[in-house]
Design a protein around this motif. Structure first.
Motif, short mmCIF file in Angstrom:
data_model
loop_
_atom_site.label_atom_id
_atom_site.label_comp_id
_atom_site.label_asym_id
_atom_site.label_seq_id
_atom_site.Cartn_x
_atom_site.Cartn_y
_atom_site.Cartn_z
N PHE A 1 0.85 -1.20 0.00
CA PHE A 1 0.00 0.00 0.00
C PHE A 1 0.88 1.24 0.00
O PHE A 1 1.88 1.32 0.72
N LEU A 2 0.51 2.22 -0.83
CA LEU A 2 1.24 3.47 -0.93
C LEU A 2 0.39 4.58 -0.36
O LEU A 2 -0.73 4.83 -0.81
N LEU A 3 0.94 5.26 0.65
CA LEU A 3 0.21 6.31 1.36
C LEU A 3 1.03 7.60 1.33
O LEU A 3 2.25 7.56 1.17
N PRO A 4 0.40 8.75 1.49
CA PRO A 4 1.17 9.99 1.60
C PRO A 4 1.91 10.03 2.93
O PRO A 4 1.49 9.41 3.91
N ASP A 5 3.02 10.73 2.96
CA ASP A 5 3.76 10.85 4.22
C ASP A 5 3.11 11.90 5.11
O ASP A 5 2.86 13.03 4.68
N ALA A 6 2.79 11.51 6.31
CA ALA A 6 2.22 12.43 7.30
C ALA A 6 2.62 11.94 8.68
O ALA A 6 2.71 10.73 8.92
N ALA A 7 2.87 12.86 9.56
CA ALA A 7 3.34 12.50 10.90
C ALA A 7 2.35 11.59 11.61
O ALA A 7 2.74 10.63 12.30
N GLU A 8 1.05 11.86 11.45
CA GLU A 8 0.06 11.05 12.16
C GLU A 8 -0.03 9.63 11.59
O GLU A 8 -0.36 8.69 12.31
N ILE A 9 0.28 9.47 10.29
CA ILE A 9 0.27 8.12 9.71
C ILE A 9 1.47 7.34 10.23
O ILE A 9 1.35 6.17 10.59
N ARG A 10 2.63 8.00 10.27
CA ARG A 10 3.82 7.33 10.83
C ARG A 10 3.55 6.89 12.27
O ARG A 10 3.87 5.75 12.65
N LYS A 11 2.97 7.80 13.04
CA LYS A 11 2.70 7.50 14.45
C LYS A 11 1.73 6.33 14.58
O LYS A 11 1.92 5.45 15.43
N GLU A 12 0.70 6.32 13.73
CA GLU A 12 -0.29 5.24 13.81
C GLU A 12 0.34 3.90 13.45
O GLU A 12 0.02 2.87 14.07
#
Length: 434
Positions: free
Chosen positions: A77-88
């Motif tokens: 899966f390819l997702l945009p980079d975002a701090a909250e996604i990394r954290k999740e």
């Protein structure tokens, strides 16, 4: 040379070049900073495949863009980079990789090559999910509710009142719990007729049928099956496992006829009911013969449980390989980090291929006897998938067995197939060509 030598004996321009090099690397790092998050789904990299689906669903629910990279590293899966996604990802224990614009371009370029059986599919929005399940059932009573709970994918439990009240219109995707739509209480009569839980469930089903205006449970379940049929025909996605697969088709094919014996509905079954079965009404199965004997734990000869002779250590089924570019629908449904999936039993363990309609696609089958385990089809504007067996990580689940602990099976190929179906409605669709 004295004018060009430092105290360490190196030329002064060495220090100047070193400064330029550091500045250059800094500029490069800025221009190549991470722009995307890749959730790899291959066998060796991803530490929790099941929760990776939950992360992707969570992103869609928050209106992030996502892409499903079919056949690229196990269906990543390819997702945009975002701090909250990394954290999740970190909180849920999902492996992820940070990639730059140039790396993303190279990946998509590789995927788009005509020589690669890969495709990038855009995921648009999180589907609204309903699980058809009796009130009071625990998540571990059903593999789908178990894995949805584990992956932290939200769903709404509904049952007969909601279905007959046309609440299916609120949802995109529906899972059928291990239900008996024929009104024969799972054919548990022989083994459990005197057990308190069976007596209680039978009475609850009768009370609910009466409350909803039906004289018999079989009539009420038949009405529910037809509402679900209409949901699919209207464009919904339906996923069923174990006995919900064949009992659903049987209820549709036997519509208007009494196929229940007296211990189930208080009177004898209709004479010669087998000759009145209309296979045109069923979704997936044809020409099957119903099991008339109430003491036999079987609905029909669709199921292979009694016919198969496969030892546990050799019980595997193979996922079919489809063209990701031409047939993205079955490709999505078969994404996995292995093509060989462990078999598992259930009331409906496998489907006899002889009774599968020609317009239904077999996506997973056992090579030892040709039985089908995982099938897919289209009905009207909607689609359905039938997956045989009870629990992908419990070979022979028995009534009263302890729940499967998915922390011990977080990379389960069998459970991945369920989650493929959950995420599938989020994708832009292309016409099936196989």
């Amino acid at each position: 040379m004295n004018g060009y030598v430092s105290i360490f004996g190196r030329p002064k321009f060495y220090s100047m070049n070193r400064s330029f090099l550091i500045l250059f690397l800094l500029l490069v790092s800025i221009t190549t900073k991470a722009s995307f998050i890749l959730l790899p789904m291959d066998e060796t990299t991803q530490q929790n495949h099941l929760k990776a689906y939950g992360i992707t669903f969570w992103c869609l629910d928050k209106n992030y863009k996502a892409s499903w990279l079919l056949n690229y590293r196990g269906g990543s899966f390819l997702l945009p980079d975002a701090a909250e996604i990394r954290k999740e990802c970190q909180i849920r224990g999902v492996s992820f990789e940070l990639i730059s614009d140039s790396e993303q371009f190279n990946i998509l370029n590789e995927i788009s090559s005509a020589s690669q059986n890969m495709e990038s599919v855009i995921l648009e929005k999180a589907p609204k999910i309903a699980v058809y399940t009796p009130k009071g059932k625990q998540p571990w009573d059903d593999a789908v509710t178990l894995v949805l709970t584990y992956a932290e994918i939200p769903f709404t439990a509904i049952y007969d009142e909601e279905v007959l009240g046309d609440q299916l219109l609120l949802y995109d995707w529906l899972h059928l719990h291990h239900e008996d739509f024929t009104g024969q209480y799972g054919k548990f009569y022989s083994s459990f007729k005197n057990v308190p839980w069976y007596i209680d469930q039978k009475k609850q089903a009768e009370d609910l049928a009466n409350k909803l205006g039906y004289a018999k449970v079989s009539q009420e379940k038949g009405a529910v099956a037809k509402k679900i049929r209409d949901f699919v025909i209207g464009g919904g996605f339906m996923f069923a496992m174990c006995s919900a697969t064949d009992s659903f088709d049987i209820a549709l094919a036997a519509d208007g006829h009494d196929i229940c014996e007296a211990m189930f509905d208080g009177d004898a079954s209709e004479a010669s009911y087998q000759s009145k079965i209309d296979y045109n009404h069923s979704f997936a199965f044809k020409n099957f013969t119903l099991e008339r004997r109430p003491e036999v734990y079987e609905f029909s000869d669709i199921d292979m449980t009694a016919k198969r002779k496969i030892p546990m250590e050799k019980d595997y089924f193979t996922l079919m390989e489809f063209s990701a570019k031409w047939d993205p629908i079955p490709s999505m449904l078969c994404q996995n980090h292995t093509q060989l999936v462990k078999g598992f039993m259930g009331q409906t363990t496998a489907f006899d291929s002889e009774f599968i309609k020609s317009n239904v696609l077999i996506m997973g089958s056992c090579e030892l006897n040709g039985e089908a385990r995982y099938i897919h089809g289209q009905k009207g504007k909607g689609m359905f998938t039938f997956y045989s067996g009870h629990d992908p990580e419990d070979f022979q689940h028995q009534v009263g067995d302890p729940p499967t602990v998915l922390d011990l099976h977080s990379n389960s190929p069998g459970y991945r197939l369920i989650l493929n179906n959950v995420l599938f409605p989020a994708a832009k669709k292309k016409k099936l060509k196989t």
